[in-house]
Design a protein around this motif. Structure first.
Motif, PDB file in Angstrom:
ATOM      1  N   ILE A 137      -0.547  15.939  -8.313  1.00  0.00           N
ATOM      2  CA  ILE A 137       0.394  16.703  -7.185  1.00  0.00           C
ATOM      3  C   ILE A 137       0.419  18.003  -7.735  1.00  0.00           C
ATOM      4  CG2 ILE A 137       2.530  17.138  -6.258  1.00  0.00           C
ATOM      5  CD1 ILE A 137       2.889  14.038  -6.446  1.00  0.00           C
ATOM      6  N   ARG A 158       8.387  11.497  -4.139  1.00  0.00           N
ATOM      7  CA  ARG A 158       9.759  11.021  -3.626  1.00  0.00           C
ATOM      8  C   ARG A 158      10.695  11.943  -3.977  1.00  0.00           C
ATOM      9  NH1 ARG A 158      13.381   7.919  -5.571  1.00  0.00           N
ATOM     10  NH2 ARG A 158      12.103   6.780  -7.110  1.00  0.00           N
ATOM     11  N   GLY A 171       1.746  10.195 -10.804  1.00  0.00           N
ATOM     12  CA  GLY A 171       1.216  11.346  -9.816  1.00  0.00           C
ATOM     13  C   GLY A 171       1.500  12.773  -9.998  1.00  0.00           C
ATOM     14  N   LEU A 228       2.611  15.678  -0.673  1.00  0.00           N
ATOM     15  CA  LEU A 228       1.276  14.965  -1.449  1.00  0.00           C
ATOM     16  C   LEU A 228       1.496  13.798  -2.132  1.00  0.00           C
ATOM     17  CD1 LEU A 228       0.153  18.564  -3.115  1.00  0.00           C
ATOM     18  CD2 LEU A 228      -0.913  17.117  -1.394  1.00  0.00           C
ATOM     19  N   GLY A 229       2.573  13.290  -1.944  1.00  0.00           N
ATOM     20  CA  GLY A 229       2.931  11.814  -2.405  1.00  0.00           C
ATOM     21  C   GLY A 229       4.045  11.558  -3.158  1.00  0.00           C
ATOM     22  N   ASP A 279       6.940   5.193  -9.136  1.00  0.00           N
ATOM     23  CA  ASP A 279       6.216   6.117  -8.505  1.00  0.00           C
ATOM     24  C   ASP A 279       6.655   7.371  -9.048  1.00  0.00           C
ATOM     25  OD1 ASP A 279       9.007   6.032  -8.198  1.00  0.00           O
ATOM     26  OD2 ASP A 279       9.189   6.106  -6.096  1.00  0.00           O
ATOM     27  N   THR A 280       6.354   8.658  -8.142  1.00  0.00           N
ATOM     28  CA  THR A 280       6.565  10.100  -8.800  1.00  0.00           C
ATOM     29  C   THR A 280       7.720  10.653  -7.934  1.00  0.00           C
ATOM     30  OG1 THR A 280       4.275  10.116  -9.356  1.00  0.00           O
ATOM     31  CG2 THR A 280       5.412  12.315  -8.955  1.00  0.00           C
TER      32      THR A 280
END
Length: 451
Positions: free
Chosen positions: A33, A104, A29, A101-102, A6-7
């Motif tokens: 982002i 973490r 991402g 925007l996604g 993930d990002t």
């Protein structure tokens, strides 16, 4: 361990107000982002700084954006660094927007963990990155940079490579039991084992200086009562920490301060004046002073230059003999009562009042601690984890050497190969080639968030 697909996002600069603060994103991402925060359709130019106005959760922020596409980034993933005004409010708003925007929120050390997982750094280099951030002295910074640059890693990989080569030769011989040492000569086995032991011993033997660099040195100021010890202590520390009085015996206990002296982080210790006394409290202070001198890395012997030399002064100079001693004549701003040559040793005249001679004292202390020397092959062990594992590897190689020698070269290949395997496992745990997840978690949890 943490997920790596993930990002993540975090503020990469220290907490508080500053001229510039950096928000770092890493992961698949990160690019998208950043484009969304800038309301931008044009792609970022790799490794070039782009000025942009970012939407930070409703708070607009002017920023300089730098995009590092995978794999040419610190983490080996897509990385975006947002350099904005260093207001905690601005930086926090950018982080919140990235999360919306996604992204973490990154955990402690997670950026460097990803660099390790993606092969950008080995574990020695990853730990050096933390040490470089935490360095408080030039010696600590140099040692950390050398390790981050791969100096220690190269030495360890070279030793491990030779171990693996010998192990492969022995295992090949084991596949043909009737042939004995078929793929490597017995004499060659003994020679390689002894060479491996010597190389590991050199690394371990240099650890004393490495620990001195990492943990700091103990510098003890010793002298007779009213020799100017406390004034010298205050001058070196740069603050009035110790009470200064013309009355002898003012200092009864150890007074300590941690400072950077020359290249090294040190703990400077002021002590009670060394003399015979009937006062029970002063006797205890003198005992503690003597104990501190015995455990010091360097002893600064202070002798009052403005009063005639006493028998106690001469006795102290003779008692604290040896290479780890700096001899000073204090109160050089007052008329001298004796010549420096009378003590027959290198001595520095010092005035705590004017500062004269303090730079020379600092220089001499730094030289005694090794400030002008670099270890062989520029390899310095500053990490206790590394030292423990290297010691274990050396023990296994030593066991193989001793067994091979005692048997006259007749020790079966299986025993030598087993010791080599254990030695390799210890080395691989140093570099992270073979390290349990719980150890990795413990190591990276000590990093700061954003690193």
């Amino acid at each position: 361990m943490y997920p790596t697909d993930d990002t993540i996002v975090a503020v990469a600069t220290p907490p508080g107000h500053s001229g510039v603060g950096v928000v770092r994103l890493s992961g698949p991402g990160a690019n998208a982002i950043g484009l969304a925060m800038a309301r931008r359709s044009l792609p970022w130019s790799p490794r070039l700084v782009t000025r942009a106005r970012l939407d930070g959760d409703g708070l607009m922020a002017d920023a300089l954006v730098t995009y590092f596409p995978t794999p040419k980034s610190y983490t080996g993933e897509d990385v975006l660094e947002l350099s904005a005004h260093g207001s905690p409010v601005v930086l926090a708003s950018l982080v919140r927007q990235a999360v919306m925007l996604g992204a973490r929120l990154a955990r402690a050390g997670e950026f460097t963990l990803r660099a390790f997982m993606n092969g950008k750094l080995d574990l020695v280099q990853a730990e050096a990155a933390r040490d470089l951030v935490e360095a408080v002295s030039p010696a600590q910074a140099r040692a950390a940079f050398d390790q981050l640059d791969g100096t220690l890693s190269a030495a360890l990989h070279a030793v491990a490579g030779d171990m693996r080569e010998l192990q492969l030769q022995l295992e090949a011989s084991m596949d043909f039991p009737d042939e004995g040492y078929h793929f490597v000569e017995r004499d060659e086995v003994g020679r390689v084992l002894e060479t491996l032991r010597l190389r590991l011993e050199r690394l371990v033997d240099g650890s004393a200086r490495g620990q001195l660099v990492r943990d700091g040195a103990r510098i003890v100021i010793a002298g007779t009562p009213n020799a100017g010890k406390s004034s010298l202590f205050n001058a070196l520390v740069g603050a009035d920490r110790a009470i200064v009085s013309s009355a002898p015996g003012t200092t009864r206990d150890l007074v300590t301060a941690r400072v950077v002296l020359g290249d090294f982080a040190v703990e400077i210790i002021d002590t009670a004046g060394l003399r015979a006394s009937t006062d029970l409290v002063e006797q205890e202070g003198v005992r503690r002073a003597g104990e501190a001198v015995g455990h010091a890395d360097v002893v600064i012997v202070a002798v009052d230059g403005s009063r005639p030399l006493s028998d106690d002064d001469r006795a102290l100079v003779e008692r604290v003999e040896g290479p780890a001693r700096v001899l000073v004549a204090t109160k050089s701003d007052l008329p001298a009562a004796w010549g420096l040559e009378q003590l027959g040793s290198e001595i520095t005249a010092v005035s705590s009042r004017t500062g004269a001679g303090l730079a020379d004292v600092t220089r001499r202390v730094s030289l005694l601690l090794g400030g002008d020397r670099r270890p062989a092959d520029h390899v310095l062990i500053t990490n206790q984890r590394h030292l423990t594992l290297l010691g274990a590897s050396l023990s296994h190689i030593g066991h193989a050497c001793d067994g091979f020698s005692a048997s006259g070269g007749a020790l079966p290949e299986e025993f030598v190969a087993a010791d080599l395997q254990l030695a390799l496992e210890s080395l691989d745990e140093v570099t992270g080639r073979r390290t349990p997840d719980d150890i990795l978690h413990e190591i990276f949890a000590r990093f700061c968030i954003g690193k």
